[in-house]
Design a protein around this motif. Structure first.
Motif, PDB file in Angstrom:
ATOM      1  N   ARG A  21      11.464 -25.245  -8.045  1.00 13.12           N
ATOM      2  CA  ARG A  21      11.961 -24.172  -8.902  1.00 13.12           C
ATOM      3  C   ARG A  21      11.023 -23.462  -9.770  1.00 13.12           C
ATOM      4  O   ARG A  21      11.042 -24.000 -10.951  1.00 13.12           O
ATOM      5  N   THR A  48       9.675 -10.962 -12.133  1.00  9.33           N
ATOM      6  CA  THR A  48       9.214 -11.462 -11.078  1.00  9.33           C
ATOM      7  C   THR A  48       8.376 -12.724 -11.478  1.00  9.33           C
ATOM      8  O   THR A  48       7.621 -12.540 -12.469  1.00  9.33           O
ATOM      9  N   HIS A  54       2.928 -19.195  -7.111  1.00 12.47           N
ATOM     10  CA  HIS A  54       3.230 -19.650  -5.794  1.00 12.47           C
ATOM     11  C   HIS A  54       2.227 -20.344  -5.307  1.00 12.47           C
ATOM     12  O   HIS A  54       2.497 -21.424  -4.341  1.00 12.47           O
ATOM     13  N   THR A  82       8.017 -10.537  -0.624  1.00 14.71           N
ATOM     14  CA  THR A  82       9.337 -10.546  -1.349  1.00 14.71           C
ATOM     15  C   THR A  82       9.257 -10.982  -2.749  1.00 14.71           C
ATOM     16  O   THR A  82       8.673 -12.226  -2.879  1.00 14.71           O
ATOM     17  N   SER A  84      10.347 -13.169  -6.028  1.00 14.84           N
ATOM     18  CA  SER A  84      11.013 -14.312  -6.271  1.00 14.84           C
ATOM     19  C   SER A  84      11.010 -14.303  -7.832  1.00 14.84           C
ATOM     20  O   SER A  84      10.603 -13.879  -8.935  1.00 14.84           O
ATOM     21  N   TYR A  85      12.246 -15.111  -8.275  1.00 11.64           N
ATOM     22  CA  TYR A  85      12.687 -15.011  -9.749  1.00 11.64           C
ATOM     23  C   TYR A  85      12.741 -16.118 -10.277  1.00 11.64           C
ATOM     24  O   TYR A  85      12.565 -17.215  -9.732  1.00 11.64           O
ATOM     25  N   GLU A  88      14.171 -19.794  -8.990  1.00 12.31           N
ATOM     26  CA  GLU A  88      14.784 -19.513  -7.566  1.00 12.31           C
ATOM     27  C   GLU A  88      14.121 -20.556  -6.701  1.00 12.31           C
ATOM     28  O   GLU A  88      12.901 -20.778  -6.647  1.00 12.31           O
ATOM     29  N   VAL A  90      12.179 -22.342  -3.760  1.00  9.97           N
ATOM     30  CA  VAL A  90      11.431 -21.984  -2.682  1.00  9.97           C
ATOM     31  C   VAL A  90      10.795 -23.007  -2.204  1.00  9.97           C
ATOM     32  O   VAL A  90      10.386 -24.137  -2.749  1.00  9.97           O
ATOM     33  N   GLU A 107       9.353 -19.889   1.878  1.00  9.15           N
ATOM     34  CA  GLU A 107      10.706 -19.227   2.044  1.00  9.15           C
ATOM     35  C   GLU A 107      11.577 -19.741   0.760  1.00  9.15           C
ATOM     36  O   GLU A 107      11.307 -20.578   0.223  1.00  9.15           O
ATOM     37  N   ASN A 108      12.645 -18.688   0.708  1.00  4.86           N
ATOM     38  CA  ASN A 108      13.795 -19.087  -0.356  1.00  4.86           C
ATOM     39  C   ASN A 108      14.924 -19.783   0.419  1.00  4.86           C
ATOM     40  O   ASN A 108      14.590 -20.063   1.759  1.00  4.86           O
ATOM     41  N   THR A 112      14.477 -16.210   3.606  1.00  5.62           N
ATOM     42  CA  THR A 112      13.407 -14.922   3.457  1.00  5.62           C
ATOM     43  C   THR A 112      12.113 -15.516   3.058  1.00  5.62           C
ATOM     44  O   THR A 112      12.136 -16.215   2.313  1.00  5.62           O
ATOM     45  N   VAL A 114       8.866 -15.430   1.181  1.00  4.93           N
ATOM     46  CA  VAL A 114       8.367 -14.777  -0.093  1.00  4.93           C
ATOM     47  C   VAL A 114       6.929 -14.334   0.097  1.00  4.93           C
ATOM     48  O   VAL A 114       6.490 -13.353  -0.407  1.00  4.93           O
TER      49      VAL A 114
END
Length: 296
Positions: A21, A48, A54, A82, A84-85, A88, A90, A107-108, A112, A114
């Motif tokens: 997270r 974001t 990441h 995409t 991410s927040y 969130e 991942v 991925e989340n 999806t 990212v």
């Protein structure tokens, strides 16, 4: 039962990281894509998370698959798909390919992606994900924010240095910890986290891409893609480096203008190149006065 300490682990031939997270540590930076109000005004759900944050989820997979030598001659090439927040969940993945290469992605919980990317060890990977995207660029169209940015523009000998205190401040926000971030015995200096390596090489951006000097003034930007390639790595703290950089492309999409540049950090004592990046930044047209009223 599989516990957090068992990750990364192999599942059906895919090396799988733990759910993480990551926090939006730049949410306080008003007027940026990380600030909730600014991001929401541009159509995002909220501020974001920086793509470089990441990147930090991948070193455990890199060293598990490629070994610690990845820090000396490995690459990680990521195309951000995409947003991410804040916090969130991942998860990072790695699927091996022949020849010391791999496909990677994040991925989340909804499945999806990212980001998509590639990784390797050994000689620089000419088929890295971001290099492929660069080769596929179409000629630029209407360029306004980046009108003063010239392909081929270069700079040399820009100094950079990562202080240990900068790493210490960053440690609480990193989803993956490495004892080498605080212990210099393994690499002859404390290891610089990937996100800090990216930041250290961004020192060439102001002279390469004088966006704020262009007509229109303010803009909101975000990372679009990053390749990090260790050449004689790793980068360590409290050591001086010199960075050279070059603009390699300017392009656009219906909602953004983009500039691509490469940067290489070298050791001024030995002359060795240590690490390079190929970086693409997107500038939101809707954030600039030169595009006012023309972009939804």
């Amino acid at each position: 039962m599989v516990s957090e300490r068992d990750f990364p682990c192999w599942r059906n031939g895919v090396l799988t990281g733990a759910w993480r997270r990551p926090g939006n540590n730049s949410a306080h930076e008003e007027g940026t894509i990380h600030d909730d109000a600014t991001a929401q005004a541009l159509g995002f759900r909220g501020g974001t998370i920086a793509g470089s944050i990441h990147m930090e989820q991948f070193p455990p997979l890199m060293t598990r698959h490629f070994g610690e030598g990845w820090h000396r001659s490995g690459s990680l090439s990521l195309w951000f798909r995409t947003p991410s927040y804040d916090t969130e969940p991942v998860r990072a993945f790695l699927s091996p390919l022949p020849g010391g290469r791999a496909t990677v992605w994040l991925e989340n919980t909804g499945g999806t992606r990212v980001l998509d990317g590639s990784a390797s060890i050994g000689a620089p990977d000419g088929d890295a994900m971001v290099s492929q995207k660069l080769r596929d660029l179409r000629p630029p169209g209407d360029i306004r924010m980046l009108r003063h940015v010239q392909v081929g523009r270069s700079v040399r000998d820009v100094p950079t240095r990562v202080a240990q205190r900068d790493i210490d401040v960053r440690l609480p926000i990193l989803t993956e910890q490495d004892p080498a971030f605080e212990d210099p015995s393994r690499w002859g200096g404390t290891l610089v986290p990937l996100s800090a390596v990216i930041h250290a090489l961004r020192v060439v951006e102001p002279p390469l891409a004088p966006v704020q000097g262009a007509e229109g003034g303010e803009f909101v930007g975000l990372f679009g893609a990053i390749t990090l390639q260790f050449l004689n790595g790793p980068m360590v703290a409290e050591r001086d480096y010199r960075v050279r950089g070059r603009v390699v492309a300017v392009a656009d999409t219906p909602k953004t203008e983009m500039f691509w540049y490469e940067a290489i950090a070298s050791d001024p004592v030995t002359g060795q190149d240590i690490v390079s990046t190929l970086h693409m930044s997107r500038l939101m047209k809707a954030s600039s006065r030169v595009w006012a009223g023309e972009v939804a």
